[in-house]
Enzyme design. Structure first.
Site, short mmCIF file in Angstrom:
data_model
loop_
_atom_site.label_atom_id
_atom_site.label_comp_id
_atom_site.label_asym_id
_atom_site.label_seq_id
_atom_site.Cartn_x
_atom_site.Cartn_y
_atom_site.Cartn_z
N TYR A 196 25.75 -116.26 11.25
CA TYR A 196 24.33 -116.35 11.62
C TYR A 196 23.72 -117.63 11.05
CZ TYR A 196 19.40 -114.99 12.00
OH TYR A 196 18.06 -114.95 12.29
N LYS B 64 22.10 -120.80 13.14
CA LYS B 64 20.71 -121.19 12.99
C LYS B 64 20.59 -122.61 12.42
CE LYS B 64 18.80 -117.47 14.61
NZ LYS B 64 17.95 -117.50 15.81
#
Length: 249
Positions: free
Chosen positions: A154, A158
């Site tokens: 993740y 990002k």
């Protein structure tokens, strides 16, 4: 305020959470909104809420990780509304795994949805945004700025979104297209609510990422999206706004 009067916005992840809140906010401020998501039922609810306030909205079922789906969705939105002024890339997924146990298929899925999906949407929308002198708002995360345990995939996705945002911002700055990002911390959405930490997770490692107040509401993040997407932010380009209640201060 009617900052988006006569504007057309395309919002991914619009079936729930930040995406729905953003669609409602921009519609309330006058935008015609193309609502994209894989969840057709959730999209219908979002569009129904917009219609109840006499807003204009369109359901577009789209998988942002699929190139053809993205191309078709953007074409459908532009054909329906006649133009595109703002792209809000909100769709994403979140999971937590011990990195040495993270399966490659799970890594690839998060990177594909979060990062590649954002790229595909930007690529498909840019010709229309160049024509309208529009702008893009990407959804990054505080995971791109500070250490979040168990979220390597993740965080990487990002962080990639932040780098993509900056690259696009400078590439198109002379052509009148702005590209910015938001880095939320914890937000009260189903995405956060259903995430499961690894068994026996050490919460001391997570404290540094938590705000001193409650998690944000989707509406609080949507208000930042509305600011960046509007003419009020006309001199902001290639930046990220951290919306985390001071967690990383």
């Amino acid at each position: 305020m009617k900052r988006f009067a006569d504007k057309v916005a395309l919002i991914t992840g619009a079936a729930s959470g930040i995406g729905r809140a953003t669609a409602l906010r921009l519609a309330h401020e006058g935008a015609a909104v193309a609502c994209l998501d894989v969840d057709a039922v959730g999209l219908e609810k979002t569009v129904s809420q917009i219609g109840a306030e006499q807003g204009r909205a369109l359901v577009v079922v789209c998988d942002v990780s699929d190139e053809r789906s993205v191309q078709g969705a953007v074409a459908q939105a532009v054909e329906h509304f006649g133009r595109l002024d703002v792209l809000c890339n909100v769709a994403g997924m979140l999971r937590a795994d011990r990195s040495h146990e993270l399966k490659l298929e799970d890594w690839n899925r998060i990177i594909t949805v979060n990062l590649t999906g954002t790229f595909l949407m930007c690529r498909a929308a840019l010709p229309h945004l160049l024509a309208s002198q529009g702008n893009i708002v990407n959804m990054s995360s505080t995971a791109a700025l500070g250490a979040h345990p168990w979220m390597a995939a993740y965080a990487a996705s990002k962080g990639g979104i932040l780098s993509l945002t900056r690259a696009l911002a400078i590439e198109y700055v002379k052509q009148g297209v702005r590209v910015n990002a938001i880095c939320p911390g914890g937000v009260k959405t189903a995405l956060h609510g259903t995430m499961q930490l690894p068994p026996d997770a050490d919460f001391d490692l997570l404290k540094r990422a938590l705000p001193f107040r409650d998690f944000a509401s989707p509406e609080e993040i949507a208000s930042v999206v509305a600011f960046l997407g509007s003419a009020d932010a006309s001199y902001l380009n290639g930046i990220e706004i951290r919306a985390d209640g001071g967690a990383l201060s």
